[in-house]
Design an enzyme around this catalytic site. Structure first.
Site, PDB file in Angstrom:
ATOM      1  N   LYS A  75      15.270   5.801  -5.499  1.00 43.39           N
ATOM      2  CA  LYS A  75      14.172   4.969  -4.996  1.00 43.39           C
ATOM      3  C   LYS A  75      13.164   4.729  -6.109  1.00 43.39           C
ATOM      4  O   LYS A  75      12.665   5.668  -6.726  1.00 43.39           O
ATOM      5  CB  LYS A  75      13.482   5.663  -3.820  1.00 43.39           C
ATOM      6  CG  LYS A  75      12.298   4.880  -3.259  1.00 43.39           C
ATOM      7  CD  LYS A  75      11.804   5.487  -1.967  1.00 43.39           C
ATOM      8  CE  LYS A  75      10.699   6.489  -2.139  1.00 43.39           C
ATOM      9  NZ  LYS A  75       9.394   5.949  -2.534  1.00 43.39           N
ATOM     10  N   ASP A  99      11.137   0.256  -3.296  1.00 43.60           N
ATOM     11  CA  ASP A  99      10.157   0.599  -2.255  1.00 43.60           C
ATOM     12  C   ASP A  99       8.800  -0.020  -2.605  1.00 43.60           C
ATOM     13  O   ASP A  99       7.888   0.673  -3.042  1.00 43.60           O
ATOM     14  CB  ASP A  99      10.077   2.139  -2.176  1.00 43.60           C
ATOM     15  CG  ASP A  99       9.068   2.631  -1.171  1.00 43.60           C
ATOM     16  OD1 ASP A  99       8.703   1.875  -0.255  1.00 43.60           O
ATOM     17  OD2 ASP A  99       8.630   3.796  -1.305  1.00 43.60           O
ATOM     18  N   LYS A 117       7.137  -2.192  -0.395  1.00 38.79           N
ATOM     19  CA  LYS A 117       6.387  -2.394   0.868  1.00 38.79           C
ATOM     20  C   LYS A 117       5.589  -3.699   0.857  1.00 38.79           C
ATOM     21  O   LYS A 117       4.355  -3.701   0.963  1.00 38.79           O
ATOM     22  CB  LYS A 117       5.429  -1.223   1.114  1.00 38.79           C
ATOM     23  CG  LYS A 117       6.109   0.126   1.231  1.00 38.79           C
ATOM     24  CD  LYS A 117       5.103   1.215   1.608  1.00 38.79           C
ATOM     25  CE  LYS A 117       5.711   2.595   1.666  1.00 38.79           C
ATOM     26  NZ  LYS A 117       6.055   3.172   0.348  1.00 38.79           N
ATOM     27  N   HIS A 120       3.675  -7.002   1.879  1.00 40.00           N
ATOM     28  CA  HIS A 120       2.839  -7.321   3.046  1.00 40.00           C
ATOM     29  C   HIS A 120       2.045  -8.564   2.688  1.00 40.00           C
ATOM     30  O   HIS A 120       1.058  -8.490   1.953  1.00 40.00           O
ATOM     31  CB  HIS A 120       1.905  -6.150   3.338  1.00 40.00           C
ATOM     32  CG  HIS A 120       1.080  -6.328   4.569  1.00 40.00           C
ATOM     33  ND1 HIS A 120      -0.056  -7.096   4.600  1.00 40.00           N
ATOM     34  CD2 HIS A 120       1.237  -5.832   5.821  1.00 40.00           C
ATOM     35  CE1 HIS A 120      -0.571  -7.063   5.819  1.00 40.00           C
ATOM     36  NE2 HIS A 120       0.195  -6.311   6.576  1.00 40.00           N
ATOM     37  N   ASP A 121       2.494  -9.729   3.200  1.00 38.30           N
ATOM     38  CA  ASP A 121       1.821 -10.972   2.806  1.00 38.30           C
ATOM     39  C   ASP A 121       2.157 -12.053   3.826  1.00 38.30           C
ATOM     40  O   ASP A 121       2.806 -11.781   4.844  1.00 38.30           O
ATOM     41  CB  ASP A 121       2.272 -11.361   1.384  1.00 38.30           C
ATOM     42  CG  ASP A 121       1.141 -12.002   0.588  1.00 38.30           C
ATOM     43  OD1 ASP A 121       0.533 -12.963   1.110  1.00 38.30           O
ATOM     44  OD2 ASP A 121       0.876 -11.563  -0.545  1.00 38.30           O
ATOM     45  N   ILE A 122       1.758 -13.283   3.542  1.00 38.18           N
ATOM     46  CA  ILE A 122       2.108 -14.388   4.439  1.00 38.18           C
ATOM     47  C   ILE A 122       3.634 -14.594   4.386  1.00 38.18           C
ATOM     48  O   ILE A 122       4.288 -14.162   3.428  1.00 38.18           O
ATOM     49  CB  ILE A 122       1.368 -15.690   4.052  1.00 38.18           C
ATOM     50  CG1 ILE A 122       1.708 -16.116   2.613  1.00 38.18           C
ATOM     51  CG2 ILE A 122      -0.141 -15.515   4.229  1.00 38.18           C
ATOM     52  CD1 ILE A 122       1.171 -17.495   2.243  1.00 38.18           C
ATOM     53  N   THR A 145       5.442 -15.927   1.074  1.00 40.75           N
ATOM     54  CA  THR A 145       5.305 -15.015  -0.067  1.00 40.75           C
ATOM     55  C   THR A 145       6.129 -13.744   0.142  1.00 40.75           C
ATOM     56  O   THR A 145       6.807 -13.264  -0.776  1.00 40.75           O
ATOM     57  CB  THR A 145       3.816 -14.659  -0.276  1.00 40.75           C
ATOM     58  OG1 THR A 145       3.085 -15.883  -0.388  1.00 40.75           O
ATOM     59  CG2 THR A 145       3.604 -13.830  -1.525  1.00 40.75           C
ATOM     60  N   THR A 179       2.869   7.337   7.257  1.00 37.16           N
ATOM     61  CA  THR A 179       2.736   8.701   7.783  1.00 37.16           C
ATOM     62  C   THR A 179       1.431   9.366   7.335  1.00 37.16           C
ATOM     63  O   THR A 179       1.057  10.405   7.849  1.00 37.16           O
ATOM     64  CB  THR A 179       3.942   9.591   7.374  1.00 37.16           C
ATOM     65  OG1 THR A 179       4.184   9.405   5.982  1.00 37.16           O
ATOM     66  CG2 THR A 179       5.172   9.227   8.159  1.00 37.16           C
ATOM     67  N   ARG A 201      12.775  18.688   3.273  1.00 31.49           N
ATOM     68  CA  ARG A 201      12.730  19.884   2.436  1.00 31.49           C
ATOM     69  C   ARG A 201      13.769  20.888   2.916  1.00 31.49           C
ATOM     70  O   ARG A 201      14.010  21.000   4.113  1.00 31.49           O
ATOM     71  CB  ARG A 201      11.353  20.574   2.546  1.00 31.49           C
ATOM     72  CG  ARG A 201      10.153  19.762   2.025  1.00 31.49           C
ATOM     73  CD  ARG A 201      10.162  19.671   0.522  1.00 31.49           C
ATOM     74  NE  ARG A 201       8.958  19.045  -0.002  1.00 31.49           N
ATOM     75  CZ  ARG A 201       8.754  17.725  -0.099  1.00 31.49           C
ATOM     76  NH1 ARG A 201       9.674  16.874   0.318  1.00 31.49           N
ATOM     77  NH2 ARG A 201       7.620  17.252  -0.608  1.00 31.49           N
ATOM     78  N   GLN A 251       3.257  17.066   2.186  1.00 36.61           N
ATOM     79  CA  GLN A 251       3.858  16.555   3.423  1.00 36.61           C
ATOM     80  C   GLN A 251       3.405  17.435   4.583  1.00 36.61           C
ATOM     81  O   GLN A 251       3.449  18.659   4.504  1.00 36.61           O
ATOM     82  CB  GLN A 251       5.394  16.558   3.317  1.00 36.61           C
ATOM     83  CG  GLN A 251       5.960  15.617   2.264  1.00 36.61           C
ATOM     84  CD  GLN A 251       5.938  14.144   2.678  1.00 36.61           C
ATOM     85  OE1 GLN A 251       5.331  13.770   3.683  1.00 36.61           O
ATOM     86  NE2 GLN A 251       6.574  13.303   1.893  1.00 36.61           N
ATOM     87  N   ARG A 290      10.125  15.359  -4.633  1.00 39.82           N
ATOM     88  CA  ARG A 290       9.754  16.508  -5.465  1.00 39.82           C
ATOM     89  C   ARG A 290      10.703  17.699  -5.396  1.00 39.82           C
ATOM     90  O   ARG A 290      10.837  18.415  -6.392  1.00 39.82           O
ATOM     91  CB  ARG A 290       8.323  16.924  -5.131  1.00 39.82           C
ATOM     92  CG  ARG A 290       7.320  15.936  -5.717  1.00 39.82           C
ATOM     93  CD  ARG A 290       5.974  16.035  -5.061  1.00 39.82           C
ATOM     94  NE  ARG A 290       6.008  15.534  -3.695  1.00 39.82           N
ATOM     95  CZ  ARG A 290       4.955  15.491  -2.885  1.00 39.82           C
ATOM     96  NH1 ARG A 290       3.797  15.924  -3.310  1.00 39.82           N
ATOM     97  NH2 ARG A 290       5.076  15.003  -1.666  1.00 39.82           N
TER      98      ARG A 290
HETATM   99  O1  C5P Z   1       8.292  14.309  -2.979  1.00 43.30           O
HETATM  100  P1  C5P Z   1       8.624  13.906  -1.584  1.00 43.30           P
HETATM  101  O2  C5P Z   1      10.018  14.341  -1.143  1.00 43.30           O
HETATM  102  O3  C5P Z   1       7.565  14.289  -0.597  1.00 43.30           O
HETATM  103  O4  C5P Z   1       8.685  12.317  -1.681  1.00 43.30           O
HETATM  104  C1  C5P Z   1       8.838  11.507  -0.567  1.00 43.30           C
HETATM  105  C2  C5P Z   1       8.891  10.088  -0.991  1.00 43.30           C
HETATM  106  O5  C5P Z   1       8.875   9.296   0.185  1.00 43.30           O
HETATM  107  C3  C5P Z   1       7.708   9.603  -1.824  1.00 43.30           C
HETATM  108  O6  C5P Z   1       8.204   8.557  -2.670  1.00 43.30           O
HETATM  109  C4  C5P Z   1       6.760   9.044  -0.798  1.00 43.30           C
HETATM  110  O7  C5P Z   1       5.917   8.054  -1.333  1.00 43.30           O
HETATM  111  C5  C5P Z   1       7.741   8.436   0.180  1.00 43.30           C
HETATM  112  N1  C5P Z   1       7.244   8.241   1.530  1.00 43.30           N
HETATM  113  C6  C5P Z   1       6.700   9.264   2.284  1.00 43.30           C
HETATM  114  N2  C5P Z   1       6.264   8.994   3.557  1.00 43.30           N
HETATM  115  C7  C5P Z   1       6.386   7.760   4.059  1.00 43.30           C
HETATM  116  C8  C5P Z   1       6.944   6.735   3.311  1.00 43.30           C
HETATM  117  C9  C5P Z   1       7.370   7.016   2.029  1.00 43.30           C
HETATM  118  O8  C5P Z   1       6.631  10.396   1.840  1.00 43.30           O
HETATM  119  N3  C5P Z   1       6.012   7.539   5.277  1.00 43.30           N
END
Ligand code: C5P
Length: 244
Positions: free
Chosen positions: A46, A73, A75, A77-79, A82, A132, A193, A202, A223
């Site tokens: 990603k 990724d 995301k 967000h526009d008209i 676009t 989230t 995780r 998170q 991570r």
């Molecule tokens: O490091 P980690 O596993 O927490 O990374 C999660 C990835 O998912 C990051 O790129 C984060 O920006 C993305 N993400 C998220 N929650 C969301 C949408 C995307 O953690 N709702």
């Protein structure tokens, strides 16, 4: 040197691995160094806003050249026009998946999907429902008075009605959204995780196995893998935990 991933590489294909490794907070060189410790038959990658803004299409092309499928990724967000043209630009890059915010509305989502179909692209188009990072109070601040869960469901159903392929959601929402939207509607879940991992920032985490059992189709993992002293072995451990 023995390739410890050899058995997995032989046994796995991108079709079976649900893992999408998030290359966050990194430069082009660091992203490529990490990609070289992974393998395109074991995961997708990603590319998010920071890496893409720093490195541009070059990072996507370099990863594709190494055989990786890329989830861009950004995301959007526009008209409608676009949004749809940005999605087309991503599809022209040959990415596997791209996303928009569902809150850009039905017309923008439907137009983007229509242009992909008319262009004969197989790039998957998904939407973000409610970030989230947002809680009930944050929603109220932007004038949304629905319960958070109701808002997520509403935007997932709007996304499906517009013809998109799925949504990003937390693993906790997966069971409900799978029931609501059906098996073909893809659920992409971050916040994954292993039990021994640090949860970092998170709030609500879930193991790979549980997320898949609850209906997730793809697991975005950052991570746990990217900060690991040994990303190769970490990915292997994650895949073993889900019997791949
Ligand atoms: O490091 P980690 O596993 O927490 O990374 C999660 C990835 O998912 C990051 O790129 C984060 O920006 C993305 N993400 C998220 N929650 C969301 C949408 C995307 O953690 N709702």
């Amino acid at each position: 040197m023995t390739d410890i991933l050899a058995p997995l590489k032989a046994a796995s294909t991108t079709l079976t691995s649900p893992v999408v490794v998030a290359l966050d907070n990194t430069s082009l060189d660091a992203a490529l160094a990490l990609a070289d410790k992974l393998h395109p038959t074991l995961c997708r990658l990603k590319v998010g806003k920071e890496l893409f803004t720093r490195s541009g299409p070059a990072i996507v092309q370099a990863l594709q050249k190494r055989g990786f499928e890329v989830f861009l990724d950004l995301k959007f967000h526009d008209i409608p026009n676009t949004t749809a043209q940005a999605v087309m630009a991503a599809a022209d890059l040959g990415v596997w998946m791209v996303n928009v915010h569902a809150s850009c509305g039905y017309d923008a989502m439907a137009l983007a999907k229509q242009r992909l179909v008319e262009g004969g692209y197989d790039t998957l188009l998904i939407a973000v429902t409610v970030l989230t990072s947002m809680n009930q109070q944050n929603l109220a601040q932007i004038g949304v008075n629905n319960e958070l869960e109701t808002q997520v469901s509403r935007l997932a159903q709007l996304t499906q009605k517009a013809g998109l392929d799925g949504v990003v959601c937390s693993a906790q929402e997966a069971k409900r959204l799978k029931t609501l939207c059906g098996d073909d509607f893809k659920l992409i879940t971050p916040g994954i995780r292993l039990p021994e991992d640090n949860s970092d920032d998170q709030q609500r985490i879930c193991t790979p196995k549980q997320a898949l059992q609850d209906g997730a189709d793809y697991l975005v993992i950052g991570r746990s893998i990217t900060n690991s002293p040994d990303p190769t072995t970490k990915l292997q451990t994650i895949l073993r935990s889900i019997d791949i």
